[in-house]
Design a protein around this motif. Structure first.
Motif, PDB file in Angstrom:
ATOM      1  N   ALA A 297      -2.649  -8.884  93.939  1.00  0.00           N
ATOM      2  CA  ALA A 297      -2.612 -10.232  93.371  1.00  0.00           C
ATOM      3  C   ALA A 297      -3.257 -11.264  94.284  1.00  0.00           C
ATOM      4  O   ALA A 297      -3.887 -12.209  93.810  1.00  0.00           O
ATOM      5  N   ILE A 298      -3.097 -11.111  95.597  1.00  0.00           N
ATOM      6  CA  ILE A 298      -3.633 -12.106  96.538  1.00  0.00           C
ATOM      7  C   ILE A 298      -4.880 -11.613  97.255  1.00  0.00           C
ATOM      8  O   ILE A 298      -5.372 -12.258  98.175  1.00  0.00           O
ATOM      9  N   GLY A 299      -5.406 -10.479  96.812  1.00  0.00           N
ATOM     10  CA  GLY A 299      -6.628  -9.959  97.412  1.00  0.00           C
ATOM     11  C   GLY A 299      -6.437  -9.505  98.851  1.00  0.00           C
ATOM     12  O   GLY A 299      -7.306  -9.714  99.695  1.00  0.00           O
ATOM     13  N   ALA A 300      -5.287  -8.885  99.125  1.00  0.00           N
ATOM     14  CA  ALA A 300      -4.994  -8.445 100.492  1.00  0.00           C
ATOM     15  C   ALA A 300      -4.945  -6.926 100.611  1.00  0.00           C
ATOM     16  O   ALA A 300      -4.329  -6.389 101.536  1.00  0.00           O
ATOM     17  N   VAL A 301      -5.600  -6.231  99.672  1.00  0.00           N
ATOM     18  CA  VAL A 301      -5.661  -4.775  99.755  1.00  0.00           C
ATOM     19  C   VAL A 301      -6.463  -4.390 100.996  1.00  0.00           C
ATOM     20  O   VAL A 301      -7.543  -4.931 101.236  1.00  0.00           O
ATOM     21  N   SER A 302      -5.921  -3.493 101.799  1.00  0.00           N
ATOM     22  CA  SER A 302      -6.588  -3.136 103.057  1.00  0.00           C
ATOM     23  C   SER A 302      -6.399  -1.662 103.366  1.00  0.00           C
ATOM     24  O   SER A 302      -5.508  -1.002 102.814  1.00  0.00           O
ATOM     25  N   ALA A 303      -7.238  -1.155 104.258  1.00  0.00           N
ATOM     26  CA  ALA A 303      -7.110   0.236 104.693  1.00  0.00           C
ATOM     27  C   ALA A 303      -5.790   0.447 105.420  1.00  0.00           C
ATOM     28  O   ALA A 303      -5.160   1.500 105.294  1.00  0.00           O
ATOM     29  N   LEU A 304      -5.345  -0.578 106.162  1.00  0.00           N
ATOM     30  CA  LEU A 304      -4.068  -0.475 106.869  1.00  0.00           C
ATOM     31  C   LEU A 304      -2.917  -0.336 105.874  1.00  0.00           C
ATOM     32  O   LEU A 304      -2.017   0.493 106.050  1.00  0.00           O
ATOM     33  N   GLY A 305      -2.960  -1.148 104.823  1.00  0.00           N
ATOM     34  CA  GLY A 305      -1.923  -1.068 103.797  1.00  0.00           C
ATOM     35  C   GLY A 305      -1.910   0.283 103.102  1.00  0.00           C
ATOM     36  O   GLY A 305      -0.852   0.841 102.824  1.00  0.00           O
ATOM     37  N   ALA A 306      -3.127   0.816 102.836  1.00  0.00           N
ATOM     38  CA  ALA A 306      -3.229   2.123 102.190  1.00  0.00           C
ATOM     39  C   ALA A 306      -2.679   3.223 103.083  1.00  0.00           C
ATOM     40  O   ALA A 306      -2.201   4.254 102.589  1.00  0.00           O
ATOM     41  N   LEU A 307      -2.749   3.026 104.389  1.00  0.00           N
ATOM     42  CA  LEU A 307      -2.199   4.001 105.333  1.00  0.00           C
ATOM     43  C   LEU A 307      -0.685   3.859 105.469  1.00  0.00           C
ATOM     44  O   LEU A 307       0.046   4.841 105.470  1.00  0.00           O
ATOM     45  N   LEU A 308      -0.213   2.600 105.563  1.00  0.00           N
ATOM     46  CA  LEU A 308       1.211   2.359 105.799  1.00  0.00           C
ATOM     47  C   LEU A 308       2.080   2.686 104.592  1.00  0.00           C
ATOM     48  O   LEU A 308       3.211   3.157 104.741  1.00  0.00           O
ATOM     49  N   ASP A 309       1.563   2.425 103.390  1.00  0.00           N
ATOM     50  CA  ASP A 309       2.392   2.556 102.184  1.00  0.00           C
ATOM     51  C   ASP A 309       2.963   3.969 102.012  1.00  0.00           C
ATOM     52  O   ASP A 309       4.188   4.123 101.838  1.00  0.00           O
ATOM     53  N   PRO A 310       2.142   5.029 102.038  1.00  0.00           N
ATOM     54  CA  PRO A 310       2.727   6.362 101.881  1.00  0.00           C
ATOM     55  C   PRO A 310       3.619   6.763 103.044  1.00  0.00           C
ATOM     56  O   PRO A 310       4.576   7.512 102.861  1.00  0.00           O
ATOM     57  N   ILE A 311       3.318   6.261 104.244  1.00  0.00           N
ATOM     58  CA  ILE A 311       4.182   6.567 105.389  1.00  0.00           C
ATOM     59  C   ILE A 311       5.560   5.949 105.181  1.00  0.00           C
ATOM     60  O   ILE A 311       6.594   6.583 105.436  1.00  0.00           O
ATOM     61  N   ALA A 312       5.586   4.701 104.697  1.00  0.00           N
ATOM     62  CA  ALA A 312       6.867   4.028 104.433  1.00  0.00           C
ATOM     63  C   ALA A 312       7.668   4.773 103.369  1.00  0.00           C
ATOM     64  O   ALA A 312       8.895   4.916 103.484  1.00  0.00           O
ATOM     65  N   ASP A 313       6.983   5.258 102.339  1.00  0.00           N
ATOM     66  CA  ASP A 313       7.666   6.042 101.299  1.00  0.00           C
ATOM     67  C   ASP A 313       8.310   7.288 101.897  1.00  0.00           C
ATOM     68  O   ASP A 313       9.441   7.648 101.562  1.00  0.00           O
ATOM     69  N   LYS A 314       7.575   7.944 102.784  1.00  0.00           N
ATOM     70  CA  LYS A 314       8.078   9.179 103.397  1.00  0.00           C
ATOM     71  C   LYS A 314       9.273   8.909 104.305  1.00  0.00           C
ATOM     72  O   LYS A 314      10.221   9.702 104.350  1.00  0.00           O
ATOM     73  N   VAL A 315       9.236   7.802 105.042  1.00  0.00           N
ATOM     74  CA  VAL A 315      10.370   7.447 105.899  1.00  0.00           C
ATOM     75  C   VAL A 315      11.601   7.158 105.044  1.00  0.00           C
ATOM     76  O   VAL A 315      12.708   7.616 105.358  1.00  0.00           O
ATOM     77  N   LEU A 316      11.412   6.420 103.957  1.00  0.00           N
ATOM     78  CA  LEU A 316      12.520   6.092 103.056  1.00  0.00           C
ATOM     79  C   LEU A 316      13.130   7.367 102.465  1.00  0.00           C
ATOM     80  O   LEU A 316      14.340   7.592 102.552  1.00  0.00           O
ATOM     81  N   VAL A 317      12.299   8.195 101.865  1.00  0.00           N
ATOM     82  CA  VAL A 317      12.775   9.422 101.227  1.00  0.00           C
ATOM     83  C   VAL A 317      13.383  10.368 102.249  1.00  0.00           C
ATOM     84  O   VAL A 317      14.493  10.907 102.057  1.00  0.00           O
ATOM     85  N   GLY A 318      12.686  10.575 103.362  1.00  0.00           N
ATOM     86  CA  GLY A 318      13.172  11.495 104.384  1.00  0.00           C
ATOM     87  C   GLY A 318      14.500  11.071 104.976  1.00  0.00           C
ATOM     88  O   GLY A 318      15.385  11.912 105.208  1.00  0.00           O
ATOM     89  N   SER A 319      14.665   9.776 105.198  1.00  0.00           N
ATOM     90  CA  SER A 319      15.907   9.274 105.792  1.00  0.00           C
ATOM     91  C   SER A 319      17.107   9.578 104.901  1.00  0.00           C
ATOM     92  O   SER A 319      18.148  10.062 105.368  1.00  0.00           O
ATOM     93  N   TYR A 320      16.969   9.302 103.609  1.00  0.00           N
ATOM     94  CA  TYR A 320      18.095   9.533 102.692  1.00  0.00           C
ATOM     95  C   TYR A 320      18.354  11.026 102.485  1.00  0.00           C
ATOM     96  O   TYR A 320      19.517  11.458 102.408  1.00  0.00           O
ATOM     97  N   LEU A 321      17.289  11.823 102.389  1.00  0.00           N
ATOM     98  CA  LEU A 321      17.499  13.256 102.212  1.00  0.00           C
ATOM     99  C   LEU A 321      18.184  13.871 103.433  1.00  0.00           C
ATOM    100  O   LEU A 321      19.070  14.725 103.300  1.00  0.00           O
ATOM    101  N   ILE A 322      17.785  13.440 104.611  1.00  0.00           N
ATOM    102  CA  ILE A 322      18.440  13.920 105.832  1.00  0.00           C
ATOM    103  C   ILE A 322      19.904  13.480 105.848  1.00  0.00           C
ATOM    104  O   ILE A 322      20.791  14.235 106.264  1.00  0.00           O
ATOM    105  N   ALA A 323      20.154  12.268 105.371  1.00  0.00           N
ATOM    106  CA  ALA A 323      21.545  11.791 105.287  1.00  0.00           C
ATOM    107  C   ALA A 323      22.367  12.699 104.374  1.00  0.00           C
ATOM    108  O   ALA A 323      23.511  13.058 104.689  1.00  0.00           O
ATOM    109  N   PHE A 324      21.797  13.097 103.229  1.00  0.00           N
ATOM    110  CA  PHE A 324      22.517  13.989 102.323  1.00  0.00           C
ATOM    111  C   PHE A 324      22.781  15.349 102.975  1.00  0.00           C
ATOM    112  O   PHE A 324      23.840  15.954 102.756  1.00  0.00           O
ATOM    113  N   VAL A 325      21.818  15.829 103.763  1.00  0.00           N
ATOM    114  CA  VAL A 325      22.022  17.100 104.476  1.00  0.00           C
ATOM    115  C   VAL A 325      23.173  16.971 105.463  1.00  0.00           C
ATOM    116  O   VAL A 325      24.032  17.860 105.562  1.00  0.00           O
TER     117      VAL A 325
END
Length: 202
Positions: free
Chosen positions: A71-99
């Motif tokens: 929306a604000i024209g701030a799409v960047s290579a850094l954002g494209a790199l960070l976004d999937p990493i953040a998803d993995k940290v979120l998912v991994g943290s909760y799954l490890i908690a369930f374990v």
């Protein structure tokens, strides 16, 4: 504050939201583990509800950061790199908690190891290609579906308990079956990343 500095902060906001998803995800998972360890039911409920709320906020931020960046024209290579990493940290943290909560259940633990191991591998491959001119290993549509499935599976125990199904033993292994489906999908979606990563070294 000058207009240019205001614009700079605004354009940095999507990435700040992305990074916050990592922090909130780890905090929420920690609260979930603490809820399982609490000897006071009232405290356990507060911690579990807080954990669920933080997960919902984190999951919503996965949509918000991308939408805001476009929306604000701030799409960047850094954002494209960070976004999937953040998803993995979120998912991994909760799954490890369930374990941890399940005390390393022998059916759940291997599935979570596959999911987290796959995510660590793909992240390492992305980071190894940071000098590349293109976005390091862009997220595939299959991987996006996989992430969505992970988030649904993490949210499901919270929803089941909220709807009154507190007899965990009655539905736990059905849920574990869903986690195994997600684990197999995770392993399969790693193949395109592996092919692309190794093709670049030929």
């Amino acid at each position: 504050m000058t207009p240019s500095s205001t614009s700079g902060w605004l354009k940095a906001l999507p990435n700040l939201i992305t990074v916050s998803r990592c922090i909130i995800g780890v905090l929420g998972a920690w609260l979930l583990v603490k809820a399982s360890q609490s000897t006071m039911e009232s405290q356990a409920v507060v911690l579990a509800v807080s954990s669920g709320a933080l997960f919902v906020i984190s999951a919503l931020s996965d949509f918000i950061d991308g939408w805001l960046a476009r929306a604000i024209g701030a799409v960047s290579a850094l954002g494209a790199l960070l976004d999937p990493i953040a998803d993995k940290v979120l998912v991994g943290s909760y799954l490890i908690a369930f374990v941890l909560i399940s005390r390393f259940d022998p059916f759940l633990t291997p599935a979570v190891v596959i999911i987290v191991g796959r995510d660590v591998l793909v992240t390492a491959l992305r980071l190894s290609r940071l000098n590349s001119r293109e976005v390091p290993l862009p997220v595939t549509d299959e991987a996006k579906f996989k992430t969505g499935l992970h988030m649904v599976l993490i949210a499901l125990p919270f929803l089941l308990v909220l709807t009154g199904l507190r007899d965990v033993e009655g539905w736990f292994y059905y849920w574990v079956g869903g986690v195994w489906l997600a684990a197999l999908l995770s392993a399969w979606t790693a193949m395109p990343y592996l092919r692309k990563a190794f093709s670049g070294h030929r």
